[in-house]
Design a protein around this motif. Sequence first.
Motif, PDB file in Angstrom:
ATOM      1  N   ILE A 126      30.674  42.509  35.205  1.00 16.30           N
ATOM      2  CA  ILE A 126      31.534  42.681  34.993  1.00 16.30           C
ATOM      3  C   ILE A 126      32.542  42.532  33.959  1.00 16.30           C
ATOM      4  N   GLY A 127      32.695  41.532  33.622  1.00 14.16           N
ATOM      5  CA  GLY A 127      32.914  40.243  32.901  1.00 14.16           C
ATOM      6  C   GLY A 127      32.246  40.726  31.441  1.00 14.16           C
ATOM      7  N   ASP A 183      24.548  37.987  37.493  1.00 14.27           N
ATOM      8  CA  ASP A 183      25.047  37.893  39.193  1.00 14.27           C
ATOM      9  C   ASP A 183      26.453  38.923  38.731  1.00 14.27           C
ATOM     10  N   ARG A 212      29.392  38.690  38.570  1.00 13.03           N
ATOM     11  CA  ARG A 212      30.712  38.217  37.713  1.00 13.03           C
ATOM     12  C   ARG A 212      30.781  38.445  36.115  1.00 13.03           C
ATOM     13  N   ASP A 213      29.333  38.383  35.967  1.00 10.31           N
ATOM     14  CA  ASP A 213      28.396  38.407  34.732  1.00 10.31           C
ATOM     15  C   ASP A 213      28.760  40.300  34.188  1.00 10.31           C
ATOM     16  N   GLN A 237      33.942  44.363  30.727  1.00  7.64           N
ATOM     17  CA  GLN A 237      35.391  44.115  30.704  1.00  7.64           C
ATOM     18  C   GLN A 237      35.303  43.446  29.425  1.00  7.64           C
ATOM     19  N   ARG A 272      34.307  46.779  39.391  1.00 10.60           N
ATOM     20  CA  ARG A 272      34.881  45.321  40.285  1.00 10.60           C
ATOM     21  C   ARG A 272      33.549  45.248  40.914  1.00 10.60           C
ATOM     22  N   ALA A 273      33.771  44.269  42.037  1.00 13.57           N
ATOM     23  CA  ALA A 273      31.945  44.137  42.439  1.00 13.57           C
ATOM     24  C   ALA A 273      32.730  45.401  44.268  1.00 13.57           C
TER      25      ALA A 273
END
Length: 108
Positions: A39-40, A34, A36-37, A43, A50-51
Amino acid sequence: EVSFGTLLPFREGTCSNQWFYSLQLREDRLQGKDMRDIIGALQERGIQTRAIWGLIHEQKPYRQNIAYKIAPCYSATVLNIPSSTQLTEEDICYAAEQITEVLGGDEG
């Protein structure tokens, strides 16, 4: 356009300040990840992304409100990628390489 997505174009007839660029990822290239995965993982590689946005109808006070069917698709697949007057060509190439790696290479 690259094998894992497309830069969203600026709307015709507008004069964009080109403050940010959004990359719409192909759903078949997300490999169960997803946003978040993704983006993480970026990072961890020093790439700030960012979304595109949080959806209002997913916030508690608005869950009963009307939602457009396309919004969840954009929320799940559009990633804002680094853009700044301070980015060097080397920075841009590094970000592109890292995004490609996180999304599983550049094979189509």
